[in-house]
Design an enzyme around this catalytic site. Structure first.
Site, PDB file in Angstrom:
ATOM      1  CD  GLU A  83      -2.896   0.452   2.544  1.00 10.49           C
ATOM      2  OE1 GLU A  83      -2.744  -0.560   3.248  1.00 10.49           O
ATOM      3  OE2 GLU A  83      -3.600   1.422   2.867  1.00 10.49           O
ATOM      4  NE  ARG A 132       3.993  -8.495  10.969  1.00 11.80           N
ATOM      5  CZ  ARG A 132       3.371  -7.756  10.042  1.00 11.80           C
ATOM      6  NH1 ARG A 132       2.339  -8.221   9.389  1.00 11.80           N
ATOM      7  NH2 ARG A 132       3.780  -6.535   9.797  1.00 11.80           N
ATOM      8  CE  LYS A 177       3.540   0.289   4.678  1.00  8.11           C
ATOM      9  NZ  LYS A 177       2.279   0.036   4.007  1.00  8.11           N
TER      10      LYS A 177
HETATM   11  P1  ATP Z   1       2.448  -1.904   8.009  1.00  7.78           P
HETATM   12  O1  ATP Z   1       1.710  -2.554   9.128  1.00  7.78           O
HETATM   13  O2  ATP Z   1       3.842  -1.532   8.348  1.00  7.78           O
HETATM   14  O3  ATP Z   1       1.661  -0.802   7.349  1.00  7.78           O
HETATM   15  P2  ATP Z   1       1.511  -3.605   5.978  1.00  7.78           P
HETATM   16  O4  ATP Z   1       1.543  -5.068   6.043  1.00  7.78           O
HETATM   17  O5  ATP Z   1       0.205  -2.946   6.197  1.00  7.78           O
HETATM   18  O6  ATP Z   1       2.626  -3.044   6.929  1.00  7.78           O
HETATM   19  P3  ATP Z   1       1.625  -3.320   3.152  1.00  7.78           P
HETATM   20  O7  ATP Z   1       2.141  -2.211   2.333  1.00  7.78           O
HETATM   21  O8  ATP Z   1       0.170  -3.572   3.095  1.00  7.78           O
HETATM   22  O9  ATP Z   1       2.082  -3.041   4.630  1.00  7.78           O
HETATM   23  O10 ATP Z   1       2.431  -4.648   2.919  1.00  7.78           O
HETATM   24  C1  ATP Z   1       2.900  -5.137   1.697  1.00  7.78           C
HETATM   25  C2  ATP Z   1       3.297  -6.577   1.893  1.00  7.78           C
HETATM   26  O11 ATP Z   1       4.356  -6.693   2.834  1.00  7.78           O
HETATM   27  C3  ATP Z   1       2.143  -7.405   2.439  1.00  7.78           C
HETATM   28  O12 ATP Z   1       2.027  -8.563   1.657  1.00  7.78           O
HETATM   29  C4  ATP Z   1       2.560  -7.716   3.852  1.00  7.78           C
HETATM   30  O13 ATP Z   1       2.066  -8.945   4.271  1.00  7.78           O
HETATM   31  C5  ATP Z   1       4.079  -7.719   3.768  1.00  7.78           C
HETATM   32  N1  ATP Z   1       4.702  -7.438   5.061  1.00  7.78           N
HETATM   33  C6  ATP Z   1       4.552  -6.331   5.819  1.00  7.78           C
HETATM   34  N2  ATP Z   1       5.236  -6.459   6.973  1.00  7.78           N
HETATM   35  C7  ATP Z   1       5.850  -7.676   6.942  1.00  7.78           C
HETATM   36  C8  ATP Z   1       6.718  -8.400   7.847  1.00  7.78           C
HETATM   37  N3  ATP Z   1       7.078  -7.896   9.017  1.00  7.78           N
HETATM   38  N4  ATP Z   1       7.150  -9.627   7.460  1.00  7.78           N
HETATM   39  C9  ATP Z   1       6.800 -10.135   6.277  1.00  7.78           C
HETATM   40  N5  ATP Z   1       6.000  -9.520   5.388  1.00  7.78           N
HETATM   41  C10 ATP Z   1       5.520  -8.296   5.709  1.00  7.78           C
HETATM   42 MG    MG Z   2      -1.234  -1.899   5.527  1.00  2.42          MG
END
Ligand code: ATP
Ligand code: MG
Length: 608
Positions: free
Chosen positions: A71, A306, A316
């Site tokens: 995102e 994760r 984020k």
């Molecule tokens: P945040 O909580 O930091 O906003 P998010 O998962 O909402 O992270 P996205 O931009 O939606 O962020 O994530 C893109 C991809 O990265 C998704 O497929 C998510 O599952 C993966 N991802 C995010 N954080 C991790 C992590 N700590 N380990 C493995 N994959 C991750």
């Molecule tokens: Mg997100």
């Protein structure tokens, strides 16, 4: 912050140096799918599209398709790197393609800054989305028309209805783990009535929040996600891509399977929190295949744990708080676990890929120690980083008999003595570095003790040490300022001890110290970074992560570095002998005003 385009990574190990990869459950699934031809019938229409579009194309040239779907609402962090390495890595290993998809179905402001930084970062990590003549970079918002069409189909087939309960009523009537849900009074409206209402929603006839479109599945399902999940909501917000075209937007859990299906993703890999969404993912795609909007086989979702890294936060929202509260200098502060931060800190793409591999891919969550990340960096730099000497806490060493031993020039000044050292101790092909020793050199303040403690083998009155790559000297004392602080160390040169000359080893010394000549040393700012948090799990259990900010995570010193570093370009990495790995800061470093960041020390000091 502006993100300049990537330069080819420097000082990086060849890809061949990467170790053989152990199997994991995802590799096993893919290998079994390939062996059983699960996706062999798949076609590819040359771009994302519905079932008919792909059916009109040829057999899919990609053996598997994965995707990384960020995102664009912030900078990528080390957790995302795990997902990037996994998705792009698996595609590479198995003759597939990984799509970069901006998941921008939320009408919130998509910042071009974030989009550009994500593109740049994925490239920097060493991955690309161009394959079979097309760039597989997509935007989920390009699929809004199909998502709408699919919603109308679900309504027509009796699989979806417009619910006019309030958000609160919907929440209560959904039930919980111990209580089945209660059917909405709107659940049994006719498809015609639902379609009319839904079109009114689309056309702006209803207020935000006044009604939603829901799938009609099972209000008594033990999986709460299957209790008539919401598909569309009304939200009057302009979208960066589609402008004011829509005032209804799809929910993430509805949009995501459709995005995967339109892109012919075979293996949709996500983190464990989406496990309970999988039945809904499968249900939705099965209905759309039944309706002829998509073709079988549908993409399959697989979940892994994760990456959690100690001493780091990977949310984020929390990282944004550090930036906006000025706890750090920006998203690319070298202490940040963002990939732009790690890059500025001196991390190599190889080291991050190595961490992603070592952290493993499994269903069992766990914590990876921050020191593993540091270890990966040391490993990837050890064989490639040029060496240099730097004095981080300089004090002058004055050699009293220099002129008498080495001689004077025509003007009566002490001659300089040229010294040299290998650029890399195991790689003679990289050549040698030159620097000069004179009657005055800079040494580390900590290398002198007027009264030595037990086991101290460096400079103290009466003791001999070698100035690395130079001569052996004997300490004779020091001078002090009015406050008693040592202002200079005094020594005499022992003749015929120059490194590399015959007989230079005749005098045995226990200590070898690094130094930089006063005549040719360059002043440089050195930023000594440490972990940003003092707690291994700064935000665990809802704890206030700001409470464990490390007050000593940055110390700036004025150092003196050897003249070979005058050539350093931003992003160049070095090993400062005895100190650790350093990188020329990619933002502030210039040859006229050098700035080096500590990437990682030579040893793990936190383990003690
Ligand atoms: P945040 O909580 O930091 O906003 P998010 O998962 O909402 O992270 P996205 O931009 O939606 O962020 O994530 C893109 C991809 O990265 C998704 O497929 C998510 O599952 C993966 N991802 C995010 N954080 C991790 C992590 N700590 N380990 C493995 N994959 C991750
Ligand atoms: Mg997100």
């Amino acid at each position: 912050m502006s993100t300049p385009p990537s330069k080819p990574a420097k000082n990086t190990a060849p890809a061949a140096a990467e170790p053989a990869k152990p199997s994991n459950f995802l590799r096993q699934i893919i290998e079994s799918d390939l062996a059983n031809g699960v996706n062999a019938s798949r076609r590819w229409g040359g771009s994302p599209g519905d079932g008919a579009h792909h059916a009109a194309g040829g057999p899919d040239p990609a053996r598997i398709r994965t995707r990384f779907p960020p995102e664009p609402n912030g900078y990528l962090h080390i957790g995302h790197a795990k997902s990037i390495c996994l998705n792009f890595g698996l595609a590479q290993e198995y003759g597939g393609v990984c799509h970069l998809r901006f998941d921008d179905t939320n009408p919130e402001k998509e910042d071009k800054e974030f989009v550009d930084a994500i593109v740049d970062t994925v490239h920097w990590l060493g991955f690309d989305w161009e394959a079979h003549g097309c760039k597989h970079l997509y935007h989920a918002s390009d699929y809004f028309d199909f998502m709408y069409r699919a919603a109308e189909y679900l309504i027509t087939a009796g699989h979806a209805y417009v619910d006019e309960q309030s958000a609160e009523e919907i929440r209560i009537n959904r039930g919980d783990f111990s209580r089945p849900g209660v059917d909405s009074p709107f659940r049994n409206r006719s498809p015609e009535e639902n379609l009319t209402r839904f079109r009114e929603m689309r056309d702006g006839g209803h207020l935000d929040g006044s009604m939603v479109l829901r799938a009609r599945i099972d209000m008594a399902s033990p999986n709460i996600n299957m209790r008539d999940p919401t598909i569309y909501r009304i939200r009057r917000a302009p979208h960066h891509n589609t402008g004011d075209k829509w005032c209804i937007y799809p929910m993430y859990a509805y949009a995501h399977p459709i995005e995967d299906a339109l892109e012919q993703i075979t293996h949709s890999i996500c983190t464990l929190e989406f496990e309970d969404q999988r039945p809904w993912y499968d249900w939705l795609l099965a209905r759309l295949i039944e309706g002829g909007l998509l073709t079988a086989p549908p993409p399959r979702q697989y979940e892994f744990a994760r990456l959690n890294l100690t001493y780091v936060i990977t949310s984020k929202r929390k990282l944004a708080a550090l930036v906006y509260d000025h706890k750090v200098s920006g998203w690319d502060d070298p202490r940040m676990p963002t990939l732009v931060g790690l890059r500025r800190r001196g991390y190599t793409p190889e080291s991050i890929r190595l961490l992603a591999e070592r952290a493993g891919t499994s269903k069992a969550g766990g914590w990876t120690d921050y020191s593993s990340l540091e270890g990966c960096l040391r490993e990837t730099l050890e064989e490639v980083a040029p060496r240099a000497m730097a004095v981080l806490d300089p004090i002058k060493l004055v050699i009293s008999n220099w002129d008498a031993v080495i001689g004077v020039d025509a003007d009566g000044n002490g001659r300089l003595d040229e010294c040299s050292a290998p650029v890399h101790p195991h790689r003679p092909e990289l050549g040698r570095r030159q620097f000069a020793m004179g009657s005055e050199v800079w040494i580390e303040r900590g290398d002198f003790m007027e009264t030595p403690s037990k086991g101290f083998f460096r400079l103290y009155p009466g003791n001999k040490v070698r100035l690395k790559y130079g001569h052996v000297i004997e300490c004779t004392g020091c001078s002090k300022g009015p406050d008693g602080a040592v202002t200079a160390v005094h020594a005499t040169l022992i003749p015929d001890t120059k490194s590399g000359t015959p007989g230079s080893d005749n005098i045995k010394v226990k200590g070898v110290i690094t130094w930089v000549g006063v005549s040719d040393g360059l002043p440089a700012e050195v930023r000594l970074y440490d972990r940003l948090f003092t707690e291994p799990q700064p935000d665990a259990g809802g704890r206030d992560f700001l409470a464990s900010l490390n007050p000593d995570s940055l110390r700036v010193v004025q150092a003196i570095v050897e003249p070979s570093l005058a050539q350093a370009q931003p992003d160049d990495r070095f090993q400062f002998e005895r100190h650790g790995y350093f990188v020329a800061d990619r933002v502030d470093h210039t040859p006229a005003k050098p700035v080096f960041n500590l990437s990682v020390g030579l040893k793990d000091t936190w383990a003690r």
